[in-house]
Design an enzyme around this catalytic site. Structure first.
Site, PDB file in Angstrom:
ATOM      1  N   LYS A 181     -36.572 -48.114   5.808  1.00 16.86           N
ATOM      2  CA  LYS A 181     -37.057 -46.844   6.352  1.00 16.86           C
ATOM      3  C   LYS A 181     -36.562 -46.626   7.788  1.00 16.86           C
ATOM      4  O   LYS A 181     -36.025 -47.537   8.410  1.00 16.86           O
ATOM      5  CB  LYS A 181     -38.590 -46.830   6.325  1.00 16.86           C
ATOM      6  CG  LYS A 181     -39.174 -46.936   4.912  1.00 16.86           C
ATOM      7  CD  LYS A 181     -38.796 -45.752   4.076  1.00 16.86           C
ATOM      8  CE  LYS A 181     -39.516 -45.662   2.756  1.00 16.86           C
ATOM      9  NZ  LYS A 181     -39.267 -46.745   1.805  1.00 16.86           N
TER      10      LYS A 181
HETATM   11  C1  LIG Z   1     -41.181 -41.539  -1.539  1.00 19.92           C
HETATM   12  C2  LIG Z   1     -41.815 -42.883  -1.391  1.00 19.92           C
HETATM   13  N1  LIG Z   1     -43.128 -43.010  -1.666  1.00 19.92           N
HETATM   14  C3  LIG Z   1     -43.755 -44.188  -1.543  1.00 19.92           C
HETATM   15  C4  LIG Z   1     -43.079 -45.329  -1.128  1.00 19.92           C
HETATM   16  C5  LIG Z   1     -43.829 -46.611  -1.097  1.00 19.92           C
HETATM   17  O1  LIG Z   1     -43.807 -47.260   0.117  1.00 19.92           O
HETATM   18  P1  LIG Z   1     -43.961 -48.856   0.166  1.00 19.92           P
HETATM   19  O2  LIG Z   1     -42.712 -49.453  -0.361  1.00 19.92           O
HETATM   20  O3  LIG Z   1     -44.192 -49.119   1.625  1.00 19.92           O
HETATM   21  O4  LIG Z   1     -45.160 -49.217  -0.650  1.00 19.92           O
HETATM   22  C6  LIG Z   1     -41.712 -45.238  -0.818  1.00 19.92           C
HETATM   23  C7  LIG Z   1     -40.903 -46.336  -0.294  1.00 19.92           C
HETATM   24  O5  LIG Z   1     -40.686 -47.380  -0.665  1.00 19.92           O
HETATM   25  C8  LIG Z   1     -41.056 -43.994  -0.982  1.00 19.92           C
HETATM   26  O6  LIG Z   1     -39.743 -43.878  -0.751  1.00 19.92           O
END
Ligand SMILES: Cc1ncc(COP(=O)(O)O)c(C=O)c1O
Length: 371
Positions: A181
């Site tokens: 990110k």
């Molecule tokens: C659009 C979107 N939603 C949710 C997530 C979930 O985040 P995490 O991986 O921190 O749980 C991500 C990224 O991985 C994402 O790109």
């Protein structure tokens, strides 16, 4: 040498900040948590910020705080990372997909009303690849139907639409800090809202259902351990302080790609959308319609075998077997999503990429396209 798909941008400042926490007595629920939440709510411009251990946990807690439960429906996009939909399922609710706009690749606001039923409890738009286009139209529809918006901003920290920052459109919004990110905490996420009751509920739910001011073993409700440690928060504070520098580096990488691929008419290359300040998350090109998914997959393989990491962002979420089987979704249900998914190629994209590395990626891709 491998050209990586993504890489975090960590300087000595982040390393020193993390080490300082390790030398302190407060590894969790300490001052860095408070500082990170404050800095984040100020940067985005929402009253409350609640740090959690992932974007997925954040989305799930939004569902619980808004009372979304079995029997309910939440409208979202099938062209996203799985967690946008699985967080709805974790709450026992049904994700109702609505196809996307072929230009922004975000949920198509014009198609949302057809998906609203008496069971609809929220709309969950995603700023896919960092693009905030269409978010204002989604919010207007939600307002008309008196529905809360859960903004999945996991990919879009620093983007803005018509001068309004991403993360301020929803009733609640969620950011993610996985290492690919814009900023990272290793793992982590942040929930934002202007509503104190919703924020307080998330604070309790992330900390085993404890209530404010009560004892360590006073659990008021069913809760979870979704806390973000002070070690992660210290990393996040420094990363957030560098967001403008990080955005500028990523914009430069996107610009190099756009220049070097400008003469390639077999590709659709992403551009900065109108009225948007785009904080680039990834750089996803698309093959033109006359290419098949098999040809795309071959190009992905050939790039990988030349040590260039690429990916197929995104596979249609409604066709993931466990989701298709549970809710009866089938190929053809969301033709724009399916067509775009079949031809998308995410190219290496991070702050450390040099112009020379991007030239290697673009030359290789052009050679493979030429067959
Ligand atoms: C659009 C979107 N939603 C949710 C997530 C979930 O985040 P995490 O991986 O921190 O749980 C991500 C990224 O991985 C994402 O790109």
């Amino acid at each position: 040498m491998c050209i990586h798909l993504s890489r975090p941008d960590i300087t000595d400042r982040e390393i020193e900040a993390v080490c300082a926490v390790l030398r302190s007595p407060n590894l969790s629920l300490g001052p860095k948590l408070v500082e990170f939440e404050q800095a984040f709510s100020e940067y985005v411009g929402m009253k409350r910020a609640v740090a959690v251990n992932s974007g997925t946990s954040g989305l799930f807690l939004c569902m619980l705080a808004l009372g979304i439960a079995p029997g309910d429906e939440v409208i979202t996009t099938p062209f996203t990372f799985a967690a946008s939909a699985t967080s709805i399922m974790m709450a026992g609710a049904r994700p109702v997909f609505v196809d996307i706009d072929p230009v922004s690749l975000n949920i198509d606001p014009a198609k949302i009303e057809a998906g609203i039923t008496e069971k609809t409890k929220a709309i969950l738009p995603v700023e896919v690849f960092g693009n905030p286009a269409g978010l204002d139209a989604v919010c207007e529809i939600a307002k008309k139907h008196n529905l809360p918006v859960i903004e999945d901003s996991c990919e879009a920290l620093g983007s803005a639409l018509k001068g309004k920052k991403v993360g301020t459109f929803g009733t609640m919004s969620v950011f993610g800090f996985y290492p690919n990110k814009q900023i990272t905490t290793g793992e982590g996420g942040m929930i934002l809202t202007d509503d104190d009751d919703l924020a307080d509920m998330c604070v309790s739910l992330r900390n085993q259902g404890r209530s404010k001011g009560a004892g360590w073993l006073a659990h008021e409700r069913l809760g979870y351990n979704y806390r973000l440690s002070d070690i992660n928060c210290a990393l996040g504070i420094v990363q957030l302080s560098r967001i403008d520098e990080i955005k500028a580096k990523r914009r430069q990488v996107a610009e190099w790609y756009r220049q070097m691929l400008a003469d390639e008419d077999r590709l659709i290359v992403p551009a900065e959308p109108v009225n948007c300040d785009m904080s680039w998350f990834v750089f996803v090109v698309r093959l033109k319609e006359d290419f098949t998914m098999e040809q795309r997959d071959r190009i992905l393989q050939q790039m990988q075998s030349r040590n260039i990491q690429v990916s197929n962002y995104f596979a249609p979420v409604h066709l993931m077997p466990f989701i298709a089987q549970k809710f009866g979704y089938k190929p053809g249900n969301f033709p724009i999503t399916e067509s775009i998914s079949a031809r998308a190629i995410a190219l290496p994209f991070h702050n450390h990429l040099t112009k020379d590395q991007i030239a290697i990626v673009c030359t290789t891709l052009k050679q493979l396209l030429a067959g």
